[in-house]
Write a protein that holds these residues in place. Structure first.
Motif, PDB file in Angstrom:
ATOM      1  N   THR A 131      43.211  68.429   9.441  1.00 43.81           N
ATOM      2  CA  THR A 131      43.943  69.621   9.861  1.00 43.81           C
ATOM      3  C   THR A 131      44.711  69.331  11.149  1.00 43.81           C
ATOM      4  OG1 THR A 131      42.071  70.423  11.161  1.00 43.81           O
ATOM      5  CG2 THR A 131      42.187  71.114   8.853  1.00 43.81           C
ATOM      6  N   LEU A 132      45.742  70.137  11.402  1.00 39.13           N
ATOM      7  CA  LEU A 132      46.540  69.948  12.610  1.00 39.13           C
ATOM      8  C   LEU A 132      45.720  70.187  13.867  1.00 39.13           C
ATOM      9  CD1 LEU A 132      49.986  71.545  11.637  1.00 39.13           C
ATOM     10  CD2 LEU A 132      49.336  69.131  11.684  1.00 39.13           C
ATOM     11  N   THR A 133      44.694  71.049  13.786  1.00 34.99           N
ATOM     12  CA  THR A 133      43.861  71.314  14.962  1.00 34.99           C
ATOM     13  C   THR A 133      43.087  70.077  15.397  1.00 34.99           C
ATOM     14  OG1 THR A 133      42.086  72.125  13.504  1.00 34.99           O
ATOM     15  CG2 THR A 133      43.616  73.767  14.424  1.00 34.99           C
ATOM     16  N   ALA A 134      42.909  69.144  14.462  1.00 31.33           N
ATOM     17  CA  ALA A 134      42.201  67.901  14.816  1.00 31.33           C
ATOM     18  C   ALA A 134      43.074  66.980  15.657  1.00 31.33           C
ATOM     19  CB  ALA A 134      41.735  67.177  13.555  1.00 31.33           C
ATOM     20  N   ILE A 135      44.394  67.199  15.613  1.00 32.95           N
ATOM     21  CA  ILE A 135      45.305  66.364  16.421  1.00 32.95           C
ATOM     22  C   ILE A 135      45.406  67.006  17.803  1.00 32.95           C
ATOM     23  CG2 ILE A 135      47.540  65.205  16.473  1.00 32.95           C
ATOM     24  CD1 ILE A 135      45.852  64.540  14.046  1.00 32.95           C
ATOM     25  N   THR A 136      44.409  66.782  18.621  1.00 31.88           N
ATOM     26  CA  THR A 136      44.378  67.347  19.965  1.00 31.88           C
ATOM     27  C   THR A 136      45.306  66.578  20.889  1.00 31.88           C
ATOM     28  OG1 THR A 136      42.538  65.908  20.616  1.00 31.88           O
ATOM     29  CG2 THR A 136      41.973  68.038  19.594  1.00 31.88           C
ATOM     30  N   ASP A 137      45.438  67.078  22.123  1.00 36.58           N
ATOM     31  CA  ASP A 137      46.286  66.387  23.107  1.00 36.58           C
ATOM     32  C   ASP A 137      45.768  64.978  23.368  1.00 36.58           C
ATOM     33  OD1 ASP A 137      47.882  68.608  23.305  1.00 36.58           O
ATOM     34  OD2 ASP A 137      46.924  69.387  25.123  1.00 36.58           O
ATOM     35  N   GLU A 138      44.437  64.818  23.390  1.00 37.80           N
ATOM     36  CA  GLU A 138      43.866  63.496  23.616  1.00 37.80           C
ATOM     37  C   GLU A 138      44.194  62.553  22.452  1.00 37.80           C
ATOM     38  OE1 GLU A 138      42.223  66.314  23.875  1.00 37.80           O
ATOM     39  OE2 GLU A 138      41.883  66.443  26.046  1.00 37.80           O
ATOM     40  N   VAL A 139      44.121  63.086  21.228  1.00 37.87           N
ATOM     41  CA  VAL A 139      44.454  62.271  20.056  1.00 37.87           C
ATOM     42  C   VAL A 139      45.940  61.904  20.071  1.00 37.87           C
ATOM     43  CG1 VAL A 139      44.589  62.250  17.541  1.00 37.87           C
ATOM     44  CG2 VAL A 139      42.585  63.208  18.663  1.00 37.87           C
ATOM     45  N   LYS A 140      46.795  62.858  20.442  1.00 35.35           N
ATOM     46  CA  LYS A 140      48.228  62.574  20.526  1.00 35.35           C
ATOM     47  C   LYS A 140      48.506  61.478  21.544  1.00 35.35           C
ATOM     48  CE  LYS A 140      51.339  65.750  20.464  1.00 35.35           C
ATOM     49  NZ  LYS A 140      52.167  66.941  20.775  1.00 35.35           N
ATOM     50  N   GLU A 141      47.809  61.534  22.675  1.00 33.13           N
ATOM     51  CA  GLU A 141      48.007  60.505  23.696  1.00 33.13           C
ATOM     52  C   GLU A 141      47.588  59.138  23.166  1.00 33.13           C
ATOM     53  OE1 GLU A 141      49.192  58.794  27.231  1.00 33.13           O
ATOM     54  OE2 GLU A 141      49.599  60.792  26.403  1.00 33.13           O
ATOM     55  N   THR A 142      46.482  59.095  22.426  1.00 35.15           N
ATOM     56  CA  THR A 142      46.034  57.831  21.825  1.00 35.15           C
ATOM     57  C   THR A 142      47.061  57.318  20.826  1.00 35.15           C
ATOM     58  OG1 THR A 142      43.711  58.459  22.087  1.00 35.15           O
ATOM     59  CG2 THR A 142      44.204  56.738  20.475  1.00 35.15           C
ATOM     60  N   ILE A 143      47.622  58.222  20.023  1.00 38.75           N
ATOM     61  CA  ILE A 143      48.638  57.825  19.042  1.00 38.75           C
ATOM     62  C   ILE A 143      49.869  57.268  19.751  1.00 38.75           C
ATOM     63  CG2 ILE A 143      50.271  58.732  17.343  1.00 38.75           C
ATOM     64  CD1 ILE A 143      48.073  60.621  16.390  1.00 38.75           C
ATOM     65  N   ARG A 144      50.296  57.908  20.836  1.00 39.66           N
ATOM     66  CA  ARG A 144      51.453  57.405  21.599  1.00 39.66           C
ATOM     67  C   ARG A 144      51.185  55.996  22.106  1.00 39.66           C
ATOM     68  NH1 ARG A 144      50.955  62.416  24.357  1.00 39.66           N
ATOM     69  NH2 ARG A 144      52.366  64.036  23.582  1.00 39.66           N
ATOM     70  N   LYS A 145      49.992  55.777  22.634  1.00 39.87           N
ATOM     71  CA  LYS A 145      49.662  54.458  23.185  1.00 39.87           C
ATOM     72  C   LYS A 145      49.608  53.413  22.078  1.00 39.87           C
ATOM     73  CE  LYS A 145      47.183  55.910  27.354  1.00 39.87           C
ATOM     74  NZ  LYS A 145      45.914  55.867  28.105  1.00 39.87           N
ATOM     75  N   LEU A 146      49.031  53.766  20.936  1.00 36.92           N
ATOM     76  CA  LEU A 146      48.961  52.817  19.830  1.00 36.92           C
ATOM     77  C   LEU A 146      50.356  52.461  19.322  1.00 36.92           C
ATOM     78  CD1 LEU A 146      45.915  54.237  17.827  1.00 36.92           C
ATOM     79  CD2 LEU A 146      45.980  52.201  19.285  1.00 36.92           C
ATOM     80  N   TYR A 147      51.239  53.452  19.310  1.00 40.00           N
ATOM     81  CA  TYR A 147      52.616  53.181  18.911  1.00 40.00           C
ATOM     82  C   TYR A 147      53.292  52.262  19.923  1.00 40.00           C
ATOM     83  CZ  TYR A 147      57.571  53.764  18.014  1.00 40.00           C
ATOM     84  OH  TYR A 147      58.888  53.521  17.768  1.00 40.00           O
ATOM     85  N   ALA A 148      53.063  52.530  21.219  1.00 39.71           N
ATOM     86  CA  ALA A 148      53.690  51.717  22.260  1.00 39.71           C
ATOM     87  C   ALA A 148      53.203  50.275  22.203  1.00 39.71           C
ATOM     88  CB  ALA A 148      53.408  52.315  23.638  1.00 39.71           C
ATOM     89  N   VAL A 149      51.921  50.087  21.881  1.00 39.20           N
ATOM     90  CA  VAL A 149      51.345  48.740  21.875  1.00 39.20           C
ATOM     91  C   VAL A 149      51.645  48.011  20.566  1.00 39.20           C
ATOM     92  CG1 VAL A 149      49.188  47.434  21.922  1.00 39.20           C
ATOM     93  CG2 VAL A 149      49.521  49.337  23.503  1.00 39.20           C
ATOM     94  N   TYR A 150      51.337  48.654  19.437  1.00 34.67           N
ATOM     95  CA  TYR A 150      51.430  47.982  18.138  1.00 34.67           C
ATOM     96  C   TYR A 150      52.691  48.332  17.360  1.00 34.67           C
ATOM     97  CZ  TYR A 150      46.454  47.129  18.973  1.00 34.67           C
ATOM     98  OH  TYR A 150      45.266  46.736  19.508  1.00 34.67           O
ATOM     99  N   HIS A 151      53.443  49.317  17.803  1.00 34.44           N
ATOM    100  CA  HIS A 151      54.672  49.771  17.146  1.00 34.44           C
ATOM    101  C   HIS A 151      54.407  50.113  15.676  1.00 34.44           C
ATOM    102  CE1 HIS A 151      58.898  50.464  17.792  1.00 34.44           C
ATOM    103  NE2 HIS A 151      59.183  49.938  16.625  1.00 34.44           N
TER     104      HIS A 151
END
Length: 495
Positions: free
Chosen positions: A226-246
């Motif tokens: 669910t979208l509620t599972a994508i918290t701000d902390e999860v979004k930040e982790t996703i941003r970092k993973l994208y920045a590192v691993y693209h």
């Protein structure tokens, strides 16, 4: 490709915001920097930034008074002198690196004839935050390797004594001291917010524009998460993973599915693990991303489709950067034949052994064929690759710069050889002829009824050997002639 905003930002940084030597500056901090910060910078940040950036930070650090947060005013000429006459270009590049890893903020005000800069130093992250950051710690791991990484990490461990069998005997404040009867006045409490404290490190901010969350949300299935599972902390982790691993949005969705817990929440540690496994599955076992500087934006170059259409160095760079190795070998083949299995195996061997980027490997193939050598044996290419590696060649432009001096020397040697050949042979009707001495040329010309101009500086009494072209008169012995006549007579009479 650069985003339009990134290009404008890069041009802004390298253009009007380059300081002149006479521009003034001060160094500030929002709090106190300590000797521990220097140690963190040396051990954890230095492997990620170059020596110029490290030296600039330490130099600006030394500007600050021990108990203060602002330095005296200086000029950039003085700063360049302190940095060993570092060039303006290197100084700006070092500053940008410090800004990129959140160790520095820069401000400027235009005073008309000059500008004034404020360089605000930030503290490095504390070791615990660094090793759990999810960005810089991964780049450090890639830069120094597992063994050294674990050694550094262990060096920051907090040693704790087991106190479970011990009794605490610490006294409280009230057991030792008596509270005063007077109260602290408002005047005494005034301006306490201005007292210097420990400076806090700057946080990394990766904008949503780098990762398309709208597309990501559209791909998510409510059946799995669910979208509620994508918290701000999860979004930040996703941003970092994208920045590192693209990792793109579509692949990130599948990784998130694999990180959902039984309660429907996202396990961020599991998400980081599956992202790392996904990267290594595509890039090779044990592969980790490396921290690289962005190249300055370049002018758009029309990429040619065939190597025969290349007209400039920029087109050659673009061609070798974008073409795949298979088609490059085919382009360089005399009849456009596909590469052989032996050629592909040799290329793969060199790439794996030297860990070369694909564009540089293409440049190596092009250079090898340009020298008239085949590419089905890795020994020759590996020798050149080793030389390039020692010179720090990492791009096609580096290759051209490195080989330009060699090619120019080859061209110069060829021209000198050609000049020597021209001196040894005289060209007549496009054909090379043997050397003919001057005296012989003159004699032949006289006999042909031609006149030859005397060369300047030739003495008047030069003796030219005479060429006798008439055959000498042949005389025969009479007795021999009589014998020949008798022999003919006997033959005729049959005797």
């Amino acid at each position: 490709m650069y985003k339009e905003g990134a290009i404008m930002r890069q041009q802004q940084l390298e253009g009007s915001h380059q300081p002149d030597p006479g521009d003034s500056y001060v160094v500030e901090t929002t709090g106190l920097l300590t000797a521990v910060d220097r140690r963190v910078l040396t051990q954890l940040y230095l492997p990620l930034i170059n020596v110029d950036a490290y030296t600039l930070y330490q130099t600006l650090f030394d500007h600050l008074p021990i108990m203060g947060t602002q330095s005296e005013q200086h000029t950039h000429y003085q700063l360049q002198t302190l940095l060993g006459d570092m060039s303006q270009q290197r100084l700006v590049q070092a500053r940008l690196i410090l800004e990129g890893v959140r160790l520095l903020k820069s401000y400027v005000v235009d005073k008309g004839e000059s500008r004034h800069y404020v360089y605000e130093l930030a503290a490095p992250m504390n070791p615990q935050a660094f090793f759990t950051d999810g960005v810089l710690n991964l780049f450090l791991y890639s830069a120094i390797g597992e063994r050294r990484y674990n050694e550094l990490k262990k060096g920051w461990f907090r040693e704790v004594t087991d106190k479970t069998a011990m009794t605490e005997i610490t006294t409280s404040f009230t057991e030792v001291f008596q509270f005063p009867k007077t109260k602290v006045s408002d005047r005494a409490k005034a301006d306490t917010d201005k007292i210097v404290t420990r400076v806090q490190p700057l946080q990394f901010e990766i904008p949503d524009s780098y990762f398309d969350f709208e597309r990501f949300y559209n791909e998510l299935s409510p059946t799995f998460v669910t979208l509620t599972a994508i918290t701000d902390e999860v979004k930040e982790t996703i941003r970092k993973l994208y920045a590192v691993y693209h990792i793109n949005e579509d692949d990130m969705v599948s990784l998130v599915y694999r990180s959902v817990q039984s309660d429907g929440n996202i396990n961020q540690a599991q998400l980081r693990k599956v992202a790392r496994d996904f990267y290594q599955l595509n890039m090779g076992e044990g592969a980790y991303p490396t921290l690289k500087l962005k190249a300055a934006p370049t002018t758009q170059v029309n990429v040619v489709q065939s190597i025969g259409d290349i007209q400039s160095e920029e087109q050659l760079i673009a061609f070798l950067t974008q073409i795949d190795t298979f088609n490059l070998i085919k382009e360089l083949s005399t009849y456009g034949a596909d590469p052989t299995a032996k050629e592909l195996a040799a290329v793969e061997t060199v790439m794996a052994k030297r860990k070369m980027p694909l564009p540089v490997m293409n440049a190596l193939i092009y250079y090898t064929r340009l020298q008239g050598n085949s590419i089905d044996s890795p020994e020759y290419m590996e020798k050149i690759a080793r030389d390039w590696d020692m010179k720090g060649v990492v791009t096609v432009a580096d290759v051209l710069q490195s080989t330009k001096a060699f090619v120019d020397k080859k061209q110069e040697d060829y021209e000198k050889w050609q000049q020597r050949q021209n001196k040894s042979y005289r060209k007549v009707d496009g054909k090379a002829n043997d050397i003919i001495p001057d005296w012989l040329q003159k004699q032949l010309a006289v006999e042909d009824g031609k006149t030859v101009a005397e060369p300047e500086g030739v003495a008047d009494k030069v003796i030219v050997p005479e060429i006798i072209k008439k055959k000498p008169e042949i005389t025969t012995d009479p007795a021999m002639l009589e014998k020949i006549a008798q022999f003919r007579k006997d033959l005729k009479e049959g005797r």
